[in-house]
Design an enzyme around this catalytic site. Structure first.
Site, PDB file in Angstrom:
ATOM      1  CE1 TYR A 234       0.725   1.201   4.366  1.00  0.00           C
ATOM      2  CE2 TYR A 234       0.430  -1.179   4.521  1.00  0.00           C
ATOM      3  CZ  TYR A 234       0.876   0.009   5.068  1.00  0.00           C
ATOM      4  OH  TYR A 234       1.483   0.003   6.297  1.00  0.00           O
TER       5      TYR A 234
ATOM      6  CB  SER B 192       5.568   8.130  -3.967  1.00  0.00           C
ATOM      7  OG  SER B 192       4.260   8.686  -3.861  1.00  0.00           O
TER       8      SER B 192
ATOM      9  CG  HIS C 278       1.007  10.888  -3.786  1.00  0.00           C
ATOM     10  ND1 HIS C 278      -0.129  11.661  -3.826  1.00  0.00           N
ATOM     11  CD2 HIS C 278       0.587   9.619  -3.602  1.00  0.00           C
ATOM     12  CE1 HIS C 278      -1.194  10.896  -3.654  1.00  0.00           C
ATOM     13  NE2 HIS C 278      -0.791   9.645  -3.518  1.00  0.00           N
TER      14      HIS C 278
ATOM     15  CG  ASP D 242      -4.026   9.740  -2.339  1.00  0.00           C
ATOM     16  OD1 ASP D 242      -3.951   9.193  -3.449  1.00  0.00           O
ATOM     17  OD2 ASP D 242      -3.199   9.551  -1.423  1.00  0.00           O
TER      18      ASP D 242
ATOM     19  CD  GLU E 128      -3.319   3.026  -3.234  1.00  0.00           C
ATOM     20  OE1 GLU E 128      -3.150   4.132  -3.805  1.00  0.00           O
ATOM     21  OE2 GLU E 128      -2.528   2.547  -2.419  1.00  0.00           O
TER      22      GLU E 128
ATOM     23  CG  HIS F 247      -3.211   6.889  -6.247  1.00  0.00           C
ATOM     24  ND1 HIS F 247      -2.175   7.240  -5.396  1.00  0.00           N
ATOM     25  CD2 HIS F 247      -2.700   6.949  -7.489  1.00  0.00           C
ATOM     26  CE1 HIS F 247      -1.093   7.497  -6.102  1.00  0.00           C
ATOM     27  NE2 HIS F 247      -1.374   7.324  -7.379  1.00  0.00           N
TER      28      HIS F 247
HETATM   29 ZN   LIG Z   1      -2.196   8.084  -3.513  1.00  0.00          ZN
END
Ligand SMILES: [Zn+2]
Length: 228
Positions: free
Chosen positions: A135, A142, A144, A151, A200, A203
């Protein structure tokens, strides 16, 4: 007619091949007879489907889409912040959602390499590395850190960052319209073995205009770009 169509394709194919760093030996192709030439074109057609992978300053682009995953990292000093087009896109999506009576919140957006390093190591300390890898991304891996990922959650926050978000009215709406704003659900249900991440629904990855084709394909980004 058939022959001229094939010949008409050749300059395009040569360009594509050059992009891949593969050169076509034209002399050899011309030395073959018609039948052999047809066979060669078929092979080139297959090569054309190869992804065009470019690495610029340590950042990997596949067919011009920035890609970060378990295998493909970003440099530690890649630090672009959340991109303006992404801010505009998610805000517009939230506004349009509000008109449908939905209440979105932004849960997480840009993360630096160092912040991801802290997060990941905290998760490893808490749950162990094997669990954390399901996760959480390792630092440098990442999405991100791209500045192209958000998110999202529901104002009714109990479900945020859990698979239950996938059952909220917010997600029911966004799953079929996010692409209109340039987003894809990056870690879809059923693609865990390809993306390496659990489902997810929250995301979202901004890819711009390509989002529609990816959405229509029903594929994960890796499959769509043929790098799975
Ligand atoms: Zn995320």
């Amino acid at each position: 007619m058939y022959k001229s169509v094939k010949l008409g394709l050749l300059p395009v194919l040569v360009l594509v091949l050059a992009g891949c760093g593969i050169t076509l030996d034209e002399t050899e192709t011309q030395a073959h007879g018609t039948f052999e030439k047809g066979y060669a074109v078929a092979e080139i057609g297959e090569l054309e489907a190869l992804p065009d992978i470019e690495v610029i300053d340590g950042v990997t682009y596949v067919d011009d889409i920035l890609v970060v995953n378990k295998e493909i990292p970003l440099p530690a000093d890649y630090n672009p912040g959340l991109q303006p087009e992404v801010i505009e896109a998610y805000q517009q999506m939230f506004r349009d959602g509000a008109e449908q009576g939905l209440d979105f919140v932004l849960v997480s957006d840009f993360r630096t390499y160092d912040y991801q390093d802290q997060l990941y190591n905290n998760y490893v300390a808490r749950d162990g590395q094997e669990a954390a890898d399901q996760y959480s991304a390792r630092p440098g891996h990442s999405e991100h850190q791209t500045g192209l990922t958000v998110d999202v959650g529901s104002a009714d926050s109990a479900s945020n960052l859990t698979v239950e978000f996938g059952d909220t009215p917010e997600y029911e709406w966004l799953k079929d319209v996010a692409h209109e704003y340039g987003f894809i659900v990056r870690y879809p249900e059923g693609k865990e073995h390809i993306t390496g991440y659990m489902y997810e629904p929250w995301h979202l990855r901004y890819v711009g205009d390509e989002a529609e084709a990816i959405y229509e394909s029903g594929l994960s980004l890796e499959e769509y770009l043929d790098i799975d």
